[in-house]
Enzyme design. Structure first.
Site, PDB file in Angstrom:
ATOM      1  N   TYR A   1      50.012 -24.494  35.781  1.00  0.00           N
ATOM      2  CA  TYR A   1      51.024 -24.726  34.749  1.00  0.00           C
ATOM      3  C   TYR A   1      50.633 -25.861  33.795  1.00  0.00           C
ATOM      4  CZ  TYR A   1      54.367 -21.446  36.805  1.00  0.00           C
ATOM      5  OH  TYR A   1      55.004 -20.303  37.238  1.00  0.00           O
TER       6      TYR A   1
ATOM      7  N   PHE B   1      60.301 -30.728  32.331  1.00  0.00           N
ATOM      8  CA  PHE B   1      60.515 -30.136  33.656  1.00  0.00           C
ATOM      9  C   PHE B   1      59.218 -29.922  34.432  1.00  0.00           C
ATOM     10  CE2 PHE B   1      60.366 -26.670  30.504  1.00  0.00           C
ATOM     11  CZ  PHE B   1      59.309 -25.914  30.999  1.00  0.00           C
TER      12      PHE B   1
ATOM     13  N   ARG C   1      57.519  -8.279  30.998  1.00  0.00           N
ATOM     14  CA  ARG C   1      58.463  -9.314  30.555  1.00  0.00           C
ATOM     15  C   ARG C   1      59.874  -8.713  30.439  1.00  0.00           C
ATOM     16  NH1 ARG C   1      56.873 -14.736  30.450  1.00  0.00           N
ATOM     17  NH2 ARG C   1      58.474 -15.017  28.869  1.00  0.00           N
TER      18      ARG C   1
ATOM     19  N   THR D   1      63.972 -16.158  30.914  1.00  0.00           N
ATOM     20  CA  THR D   1      63.634 -17.273  31.810  1.00  0.00           C
ATOM     21  C   THR D   1      64.862 -17.769  32.572  1.00  0.00           C
ATOM     22  OG1 THR D   1      62.000 -17.942  30.150  1.00  0.00           O
ATOM     23  CG2 THR D   1      62.515 -19.547  31.883  1.00  0.00           C
TER      24      THR D   1
ATOM     25  N   ARG E   1      65.039 -11.018  37.326  1.00  0.00           N
ATOM     26  CA  ARG E   1      65.616 -12.365  37.347  1.00  0.00           C
ATOM     27  C   ARG E   1      67.139 -12.330  37.429  1.00  0.00           C
ATOM     28  NH1 ARG E   1      61.357 -15.120  33.082  1.00  0.00           N
ATOM     29  NH2 ARG E   1      59.996 -16.113  34.630  1.00  0.00           N
TER      30      ARG E   1
ATOM     31  N   ASN F   1      63.356 -19.180  39.329  1.00  0.00           N
ATOM     32  CA  ASN F   1      63.700 -17.899  38.697  1.00  0.00           C
ATOM     33  C   ASN F   1      62.909 -16.705  39.227  1.00  0.00           C
ATOM     34  OD1 ASN F   1      61.342 -18.555  37.477  1.00  0.00           O
ATOM     35  ND2 ASN F   1      62.110 -18.569  35.380  1.00  0.00           N
TER      36      ASN F   1
ATOM     37  N   HIS G   1      57.142 -14.856  38.079  1.00  0.00           N
ATOM     38  CA  HIS G   1      56.373 -15.217  36.890  1.00  0.00           C
ATOM     39  C   HIS G   1      55.849 -13.938  36.261  1.00  0.00           C
ATOM     40  CE1 HIS G   1      53.335 -17.167  34.352  1.00  0.00           C
ATOM     41  NE2 HIS G   1      52.510 -16.203  34.757  1.00  0.00           N
TER      42      HIS G   1
HETATM   43  P1  GDP Z   1      58.673 -17.935  31.450  1.00  0.00           P
HETATM   44  O1  GDP Z   1      57.492 -17.517  30.614  1.00  0.00           O
HETATM   45  O2  GDP Z   1      59.874 -17.037  31.259  1.00  0.00           O
HETATM   46  O3  GDP Z   1      58.324 -18.092  32.910  1.00  0.00           O
HETATM   47  O4  GDP Z   1      59.166 -19.372  30.938  1.00  0.00           O
HETATM   48  P2  GDP Z   1      58.377 -20.666  30.417  1.00  0.00           P
HETATM   49  O5  GDP Z   1      56.936 -20.339  30.149  1.00  0.00           O
HETATM   50  O6  GDP Z   1      59.177 -21.256  29.308  1.00  0.00           O
HETATM   51  O7  GDP Z   1      58.478 -21.686  31.647  1.00  0.00           O
HETATM   52  C1  GDP Z   1      57.636 -21.549  32.770  1.00  0.00           C
HETATM   53  C2  GDP Z   1      58.467 -21.781  34.012  1.00  0.00           C
HETATM   54  O8  GDP Z   1      58.926 -23.142  34.011  1.00  0.00           O
HETATM   55  C3  GDP Z   1      59.753 -20.960  34.119  1.00  0.00           C
HETATM   56  O9  GDP Z   1      59.550 -19.664  34.607  1.00  0.00           O
HETATM   57  C4  GDP Z   1      60.586 -21.809  35.071  1.00  0.00           C
HETATM   58  O10 GDP Z   1      60.192 -21.623  36.436  1.00  0.00           O
HETATM   59  C5  GDP Z   1      60.218 -23.217  34.635  1.00  0.00           C
HETATM   60  N1  GDP Z   1      61.190 -23.755  33.673  1.00  0.00           N
HETATM   61  C6  GDP Z   1      61.396 -23.389  32.380  1.00  0.00           C
HETATM   62  N2  GDP Z   1      62.377 -24.109  31.812  1.00  0.00           N
HETATM   63  C7  GDP Z   1      62.821 -24.964  32.773  1.00  0.00           C
HETATM   64  C8  GDP Z   1      63.831 -25.973  32.818  1.00  0.00           C
HETATM   65  O11 GDP Z   1      64.542 -26.236  31.836  1.00  0.00           O
HETATM   66  N3  GDP Z   1      63.984 -26.648  34.006  1.00  0.00           N
HETATM   67  C9  GDP Z   1      63.203 -26.394  35.112  1.00  0.00           C
HETATM   68  N4  GDP Z   1      63.409 -27.088  36.246  1.00  0.00           N
HETATM   69  N5  GDP Z   1      62.240 -25.455  35.094  1.00  0.00           N
HETATM   70  C10 GDP Z   1      62.042 -24.742  33.953  1.00  0.00           C
END
Ligand code: GDP
Length: 138
Positions: free
Chosen positions: A50, A58, A86, A92, A103, A113, A116
């Protein structure tokens, strides 16, 4: 290779016993599993996976969560795999995820969630190669 994506069933879904149901949904949606393993990421490995989110507030929580228990990693094949997957997983934040998405059904919060899904063909390849050698991609 644009017909492939990468997924992880995250520690929350593993712990809650949803791995089988999620794999069933993935197959029912027409994805073929072309690589799969159950593993447990160290903090270091989760941080590396990540790294693109390292500046986000976060990031620490995300790394702690993703290294908190076992996951199932898989490479999936289907026409239009990245976009279709997706759609299957949903937004998300599960509160915003469409009905019937993985989800919506299995995630508990925006952080925990359930799954991935790669966000581009390029990242699907990078992420698949992070977990699987060429001999493990069929
Ligand atoms: P995705 O592509 O839908 O998985 O979302 P993102 O790429 O924006 O974020 C990656 C991962 O980070 C997400 O799947 C969540 O597990 C985590 N995440 C995203 N936003 C938040 C947040 O506001 N708080 C926390 N604790 N985790 C987050």
């Amino acid at each position: 290779m644009s017909n492939r994506t990468f997924t992880m069933i995250k520690p929350d879904a593993t712990k809650n016993g949803h791995t089988g149901a999620i794999l069933q949904m993935i197959n029912a949606a027409g994805f073929r599993i072309v690589g799969m393993k159950m593993t447990w990421l160290s903090k270091e490995k989760a941080g590396e996976f990540y790294a693109v989110h390292a500046a986000r507030p976060f990031y620490g929580e995300l790394v702690d969560f993703m290294s908190s228990g076992p996951i199932t990693a898989a490479i999936l094949e289907k026409d239009n795999a990245v976009e279709d997957f997706r759609k299957l997983i949903g937004a998300t934040n599960p509160a915003e995820a469409a009905d019937g998405t993985i989800r919506k059904l299995f995630a508990t919060s925006i952080g925990e969630n359930a799954v991935h899904g790669s966000d581009s063909n390029e990242n699907a390849l990078i992420e698949g190669d992070f977990f699987f050698s060429k001999l493990e991609q069929f």
